[in-house]
Design an enzyme around this catalytic site. Structure first.
Site, PDB file in Angstrom:
ATOM      1  N   HIS A 127      -7.570  -5.905   0.305  1.00 59.05           N
ATOM      2  CA  HIS A 127      -6.564  -5.242   0.359  1.00 59.05           C
ATOM      3  C   HIS A 127      -5.370  -5.692   1.068  1.00 59.05           C
ATOM      4  O   HIS A 127      -4.027  -5.201   1.016  1.00 59.05           O
ATOM      5  CB  HIS A 127      -7.010  -3.686   0.852  1.00 59.05           C
ATOM      6  CG  HIS A 127      -6.063  -2.568   0.442  1.00 59.05           C
ATOM      7  ND1 HIS A 127      -5.726  -2.292  -0.817  1.00 59.05           N
ATOM      8  CD2 HIS A 127      -5.046  -2.217   1.226  1.00 59.05           C
ATOM      9  CE1 HIS A 127      -4.796  -1.327  -0.722  1.00 59.05           C
ATOM     10  NE2 HIS A 127      -4.491  -1.093   0.221  1.00 59.05           N
ATOM     11  N   SER A 186       0.653  -1.219  -0.020  1.00 64.98           N
ATOM     12  CA  SER A 186       0.044  -0.177  -0.191  1.00 64.98           C
ATOM     13  C   SER A 186       0.908   1.210  -0.092  1.00 64.98           C
ATOM     14  O   SER A 186       1.854   1.529  -0.804  1.00 64.98           O
ATOM     15  CB  SER A 186      -1.076   0.122   1.195  1.00 64.98           C
ATOM     16  OG  SER A 186      -2.204   0.967   1.037  1.00 64.98           O
TER      17      SER A 186
END
Length: 276
Positions: free
Chosen positions: A244, A108
């Site tokens: 995610h 991320s």
């Protein structure tokens, strides 16, 4: 950008308590390393489970950003250029960390930091990784800028919980929220202001591997494929089951994929890596 906080301490494996690098499970005889940069709000201890399932010939080294865990009394860094300069300087002063083949992995926000760090290593002519692995992140030019870093605490926390429901307990604990908010806000400021700047599309002279979760509602495949634009030595994309934070359930499979990336450059010597 998503958050996955873990406030448990991670031992420093012989390094000073305020050092940048943590080795959760030291393996002096390891043939290669993963140098890992956490997500926004993340810390070194988030990756503790990964270190325990790595192959015996691999060692995990995790960056510990200032302002969290045992570095909680240090000032956070909320600017990408400052963060990368500090990291590159720290690596330059600890050449043993780059004395074995390694894969540079960022998740991320950490993917953007890893990309900029790879560029900094090129400029400083320090040993480059066997590959740059960018996880759950948009490629250059595809990131969406935001202003949550300047929002009220309640709005920032609400977005954190929206992205990661496992952090809902922050809403019910003002004391815990107050503890983690400085690092959260700093990381949001770093990545949101970085995303707002015009992308330079500077190439890295290593293979680039983009990694995504198939059910990640925050990231489209086309966004991840945008990393191909900066992969001077090739590009690949691989999807894993999950959202995610797919990596939390895929550490063994992820380790095998990164091992292939590292093996592509073996045998390796530091003199092979510095490039123009």
């Amino acid at each position: 950008m998503s958050l996955g906080l873990n406030l448990e301490p991670c031992l420093a494996a012989g390094q000073p308590s305020r050092a940048w690098f943590r080795v959760p499970v030291p393996r002096p005889g390891a043939a290669w390393r993963i140098l890992c940069l956490p997500h926004a709000g993340g810390s070194a201890s988030f990756f503790q489970p990964w270190a325990k399932v790595l192959p015996e010939d691999a060692e995990l080294v995790v960056v510990q950003y200032p302002g969290r865990e045992e570095r909680i009394e240090e000032a956070c860094i909320d600017d990408m250029a400052a963060m990368v300069a500090a990291l590159a300087q720290a690596l330059g002063q600890m050449p043993a960390l780059l004395a074995k083949p390694y894969v540079l992995f960022g998740h991320s926000m950490g993917a953007a930091v890893a990309y900029e760090l790879c560029l900094a290593l090129q400029r400083r002519r320090l040993p480059l990784p066997c590959g740059l692995a960018v996880s759950a992140s948009e490629g250059p030019g595809r990131a969406r800028p935001g202003t949550l870093h300047s929002a009220a605490d309640a709005a920032l926390l609400a977005d954190v919980v929206r992205l990661n429901g496992r952090l809902e307990h922050l809403l019910a604990s003002p004391e815990l929220a107050a503890l983690v908010l400085p690092a959260l806000r700093s990381d949001y400021r770093l990545i949101e202001t970085y995303a707002a700047a015009p992308p330079a599309f500077a190439p890295v002279h290593v293979p680039v591997l983009a990694l995504i979760g198939r059910e990640d509602g925050e990231l489209g495949e086309d966004d991840a494929r945008a990393w191909a634009r900066v992969g001077r030595r090739g590009f690949a994309l691989q999807a894993f089951p999950g959202g995610h934070f797919y990596l939390s359930g895929c550490y063994p499979a992820l380790s095998k994929r990164l091992a292939r990336l590292a093996a592509a450059r073996l045998p390796w010597h530091p003199a092979d890596s510095p490039l123009p």
